[in-house]
Design a protein around this motif. Structure first.
Motif, short mmCIF file in Angstrom:
data_model
loop_
_atom_site.label_atom_id
_atom_site.label_comp_id
_atom_site.label_asym_id
_atom_site.label_seq_id
_atom_site.Cartn_x
_atom_site.Cartn_y
_atom_site.Cartn_z
N THR A 284 0.84 -1.20 0.00
CA THR A 284 0.00 0.00 0.00
C THR A 284 0.87 1.24 0.00
OG1 THR A 284 -1.76 -1.15 1.20
CG2 THR A 284 -1.81 1.25 1.24
N PHE A 285 1.87 1.25 0.88
CA PHE A 285 2.77 2.40 0.95
C PHE A 285 3.57 2.54 -0.35
CE2 PHE A 285 7.05 4.05 1.86
CZ PHE A 285 6.71 5.36 2.16
N TRP B 294 3.00 1.57 -3.54
CA TRP B 294 2.27 2.07 -4.71
C TRP B 294 1.74 3.48 -4.48
CZ3 TRP B 294 3.41 0.32 -9.10
CH2 TRP B 294 3.78 -1.02 -9.26
N THR B 295 1.29 3.76 -3.27
CA THR B 295 0.82 5.12 -2.97
C THR B 295 1.96 6.11 -3.10
OG1 THR B 295 -0.83 4.23 -1.45
CG2 THR B 295 -0.30 6.56 -1.25
N LEU C 76 2.73 6.65 -6.85
CA LEU C 76 1.68 7.41 -7.53
C LEU C 76 1.65 8.87 -7.08
CD1 LEU C 76 -1.16 4.75 -7.56
CD2 LEU C 76 0.14 5.60 -9.52
N VAL C 77 1.89 9.11 -5.79
CA VAL C 77 1.90 10.49 -5.30
C VAL C 77 3.13 11.23 -5.84
CG1 VAL C 77 2.15 11.91 -3.22
CG2 VAL C 77 0.49 10.07 -3.27
N GLY D 288 2.90 11.38 0.23
CA GLY D 288 2.78 9.93 0.11
C GLY D 288 2.50 9.27 1.45
N VAL E 201 -1.15 10.27 2.58
CA VAL E 201 -2.18 9.55 1.81
C VAL E 201 -2.21 8.08 2.21
CG1 VAL E 201 -2.87 8.82 -0.51
CG2 VAL E 201 -2.16 11.18 -0.11
N THR E 202 -1.03 7.48 2.46
CA THR E 202 -0.98 6.08 2.89
C THR E 202 -1.71 5.90 4.22
OG1 THR E 202 1.11 5.73 1.75
CG2 THR E 202 0.53 4.15 3.48
N ILE F 93 -5.43 6.09 3.63
CA ILE F 93 -5.95 4.87 3.00
C ILE F 93 -6.10 3.76 4.03
CG2 ILE F 93 -5.36 3.00 1.40
CD1 ILE F 93 -4.20 5.16 -0.45
#
Length: 62
Positions: free
Chosen positions: A6-7, A9-10, A13-14, A38, A41-42, A45
């Protein structure tokens, strides 16, 4: 391991979004800003995923 991916890919992408947005605005790209966003946002999520119930909603026919 799920939290790592999760971290990962986030974060990617960020960073990409930060680069694109800074390029569109004509300002310099800042890795630290993307890294901070990042992480934030992680965490968001993970919190939202923890709040969403895992069981199915059930049958709601009237």
């Amino acid at each position: 391991m799920r939290l790592f991916w999760t971290f990962f890919w986030t974060f990617l992408l960020v960073q990409m979004a930060t680069y694109v947005m800074s390029s569109m605005q004509g300002i310099s790209y800042d890795f630290a800003t993307g890294a901070l966003l990042g992480v934030i946002v992680t965490v968001l999520i993970i919190v939202v995923a923890a709040l969403i119930p895992d069981e199915p909603a059930g049958n709601h026919h009237h």
